[in-house]
Design a protein around this motif. Structure first.
Motif, PDB file in Angstrom:
ATOM      1  N   UNK A  83     -38.625 -59.937   2.930  1.00 40.07           N
ATOM      2  CA  UNK A  83     -38.262 -58.929   3.921  1.00 40.07           C
ATOM      3  C   UNK A  83     -36.867 -58.406   3.581  1.00 40.07           C
ATOM      4  N   UNK A  84     -36.768 -57.104   3.362  1.00 40.16           N
ATOM      5  CA  UNK A  84     -35.503 -56.445   3.061  1.00 40.16           C
ATOM      6  C   UNK A  84     -35.133 -55.569   4.253  1.00 40.16           C
ATOM      7  N   UNK A  85     -33.853 -55.587   4.643  1.00 36.67           N
ATOM      8  CA  UNK A  85     -33.381 -54.724   5.726  1.00 36.67           C
ATOM      9  C   UNK A  85     -32.193 -53.922   5.227  1.00 36.67           C
ATOM     10  N   UNK A  86     -32.346 -52.615   5.259  1.00 32.47           N
ATOM     11  CA  UNK A  86     -31.286 -51.712   4.836  1.00 32.47           C
ATOM     12  C   UNK A  86     -30.249 -51.651   5.961  1.00 32.47           C
ATOM     13  N   UNK A  87     -29.021 -52.135   5.701  1.00 30.70           N
ATOM     14  CA  UNK A  87     -28.018 -52.147   6.757  1.00 30.70           C
ATOM     15  C   UNK A  87     -27.534 -50.741   7.134  1.00 30.70           C
ATOM     16  N   UNK A  88     -27.714 -49.779   6.264  1.00 33.44           N
ATOM     17  CA  UNK A  88     -27.273 -48.413   6.541  1.00 33.44           C
ATOM     18  C   UNK A  88     -28.209 -47.705   7.532  1.00 33.44           C
ATOM     19  N   UNK A  89     -29.524 -47.905   7.336  1.00 31.76           N
ATOM     20  CA  UNK A  89     -30.496 -47.191   8.165  1.00 31.76           C
ATOM     21  C   UNK A  89     -31.211 -48.104   9.145  1.00 31.76           C
ATOM     22  N   UNK A  99     -42.959 -53.954  -6.609  1.00 40.02           N
ATOM     23  CA  UNK A  99     -43.518 -52.652  -6.944  1.00 40.02           C
ATOM     24  C   UNK A  99     -43.663 -51.779  -5.697  1.00 40.02           C
ATOM     25  N   UNK A 100     -42.775 -51.939  -4.759  1.00 42.15           N
ATOM     26  CA  UNK A 100     -42.803 -51.169  -3.518  1.00 42.15           C
ATOM     27  C   UNK A 100     -42.025 -49.875  -3.716  1.00 42.15           C
ATOM     28  N   UNK A 101     -42.619 -48.769  -3.289  1.00 43.48           N
ATOM     29  CA  UNK A 101     -42.037 -47.447  -3.559  1.00 43.48           C
ATOM     30  C   UNK A 101     -40.632 -47.295  -2.971  1.00 43.48           C
ATOM     31  N   UNK A 102     -40.491 -47.623  -1.686  1.00 45.33           N
ATOM     32  CA  UNK A 102     -39.187 -47.445  -1.028  1.00 45.33           C
ATOM     33  C   UNK A 102     -38.168 -48.436  -1.580  1.00 45.33           C
ATOM     34  N   UNK A 103     -38.614 -49.661  -1.878  1.00 41.42           N
ATOM     35  CA  UNK A 103     -37.711 -50.666  -2.448  1.00 41.42           C
ATOM     36  C   UNK A 103     -37.164 -50.181  -3.792  1.00 41.42           C
ATOM     37  N   UNK A 105     -36.799 -47.068  -4.678  1.00 40.04           N
ATOM     38  CA  UNK A 105     -35.860 -45.983  -4.399  1.00 40.04           C
ATOM     39  C   UNK A 105     -34.496 -46.545  -3.982  1.00 40.04           C
ATOM     40  N   UNK A 106     -34.508 -47.583  -3.151  1.00 35.55           N
ATOM     41  CA  UNK A 106     -33.252 -48.220  -2.729  1.00 35.55           C
ATOM     42  C   UNK A 106     -32.495 -48.767  -3.934  1.00 35.55           C
ATOM     43  N   UNK A 108     -32.612 -47.810  -7.014  1.00 32.48           N
ATOM     44  CA  UNK A 108     -32.061 -46.718  -7.809  1.00 32.48           C
ATOM     45  C   UNK A 108     -30.817 -46.151  -7.125  1.00 32.48           C
ATOM     46  N   UNK A 109     -30.921 -45.993  -5.820  1.00 32.10           N
ATOM     47  CA  UNK A 109     -29.836 -45.371  -5.067  1.00 32.10           C
ATOM     48  C   UNK A 109     -28.622 -46.289  -4.910  1.00 32.10           C
ATOM     49  N   UNK A 110     -28.852 -47.557  -4.578  1.00 28.34           N
ATOM     50  CA  UNK A 110     -27.755 -48.470  -4.241  1.00 28.34           C
ATOM     51  C   UNK A 110     -27.482 -49.530  -5.312  1.00 28.34           C
ATOM     52  N   UNK A 111     -28.410 -49.717  -6.249  1.00 25.92           N
ATOM     53  CA  UNK A 111     -28.259 -50.749  -7.274  1.00 25.92           C
ATOM     54  C   UNK A 111     -29.080 -51.978  -6.911  1.00 25.92           C
ATOM     55  N   UNK A 112     -29.683 -52.590  -7.914  1.00 26.94           N
ATOM     56  CA  UNK A 112     -30.585 -53.716  -7.687  1.00 26.94           C
ATOM     57  C   UNK A 112     -29.865 -54.907  -7.072  1.00 26.94           C
ATOM     58  N   UNK A 113     -28.646 -55.188  -7.531  1.00 32.98           N
ATOM     59  CA  UNK A 113     -27.905 -56.336  -7.003  1.00 32.98           C
ATOM     60  C   UNK A 113     -27.599 -56.166  -5.519  1.00 32.98           C
ATOM     61  N   UNK A 114     -27.233 -54.988  -5.108  1.00 27.26           N
ATOM     62  CA  UNK A 114     -26.911 -54.711  -3.700  1.00 27.26           C
ATOM     63  C   UNK A 114     -28.168 -54.871  -2.847  1.00 27.26           C
ATOM     64  N   UNK A 115     -29.283 -54.308  -3.305  1.00 27.78           N
ATOM     65  CA  UNK A 115     -30.529 -54.366  -2.535  1.00 27.78           C
ATOM     66  C   UNK A 115     -31.023 -55.808  -2.426  1.00 27.78           C
ATOM     67  N   UNK A 116     -30.873 -56.597  -3.484  1.00 30.56           N
ATOM     68  CA  UNK A 116     -31.273 -58.006  -3.409  1.00 30.56           C
ATOM     69  C   UNK A 116     -30.431 -58.762  -2.381  1.00 30.56           C
ATOM     70  N   UNK A 117     -29.233 -58.290  -2.124  1.00 27.20           N
ATOM     71  CA  UNK A 117     -28.395 -58.881  -1.085  1.00 27.20           C
ATOM     72  C   UNK A 117     -28.914 -58.582   0.311  1.00 27.20           C
ATOM     73  N   UNK A 118     -29.771 -57.595   0.460  1.00 20.39           N
ATOM     74  CA  UNK A 118     -30.337 -57.238   1.752  1.00 20.39           C
ATOM     75  C   UNK A 118     -31.550 -58.108   2.095  1.00 20.39           C
ATOM     76  N   UNK A 119     -31.940 -58.994   1.189  1.00 17.65           N
ATOM     77  CA  UNK A 119     -33.093 -59.865   1.396  1.00 17.65           C
ATOM     78  C   UNK A 119     -32.823 -60.833   2.533  1.00 17.65           C
TER      79      UNK A 119
END
Length: 121
Positions: A83-89, A99-103, A105-106, A108-119
Motif C-alpha cells: 500500500x502506497x500513500x502519496x503524501x502530496x495528494x 507494474x501499476x500505472x499510477x505507481x 507515473x509517481x 517517474x515524477x518523484x523518483x523511485x526512492x522517494x515513492x518507495x518511502x511512501x510504502x
C-alpha cells in the motif's frame, strides 16, 4: 551449393543408410523382435483384441485401484499486498506488483526512492 554437389551428398547418405539397413537385417535381436511382433499381431487378430485392449489389461487406468495423487502446490509464495500513500495528494494505491500505472507515473515524477518511502508498513 550446386545441384551436382547436393546430388552426390544425398547419394552418399543413401548408400550409408542402405549399408546400415543391411547390417540390421542380419541382427538376431531384430529378427526376434520382428517374429514376436508378427506372432502377437496374429494372436490379437485371432481373439479380436487391439493393442489398446492389451495395454488396458496390463496397466489399467482404474483410479479406484491407484492411490490418489495429491495436486502439486505452487512453490512460489504469493505476492504481498503493498500500500502506497502519496503524501502530496493523499491518494492511496494497493498493488501486488510494480507494474501499476499510477505507481509508475509517481516513480517517474518523484523518483523511485522517494515513492518507495511512501510504502505503508
Amino acid at each position: 551449393m550446386s545441384k551436382l554437389v547436393e546430388y552426390r551428398q544425398l547419394e552418399k547418405h543413401l548408400a550409408e543408410q542402405l549399408q546400415a539397413l543391411e547390417a540390421m537385417k542380419g541382427d538376431d535381436g531384430l529378427k526376434k523382435e520382428i517374429e514376436f511382433e508378427t506372432k502377437l499381431r496374429k494372436l490379437l487378430d485371432q481373439y479380436g483384441f487391439s493393442l489398446k485392449h492389451i495395454i488396458n489389461i496390463l496397466e489399467p487406468q482404474n483410479t479406484a485401484l491407484r492411490p490418489p495423487v495429491a495436486p502439486t502446490a505452487s512453490t512460489r509464495k504469493p505476492r504481498e499486498l503493498k500500500v502506497y500513500k502519496n503524501p502530496n495528494t493523499g491518494e492511496v494505491i494497493e498493488t501486488k506488483g510494480g507494474n501499476h500505472k499510477i505507481l509508475k507515473e509517481w516513480k517517474v515524477e518523484h523518483g523511485a526512492d522517494v515513492v518507495e518511502g511512501w510504502l505503508k508498513k
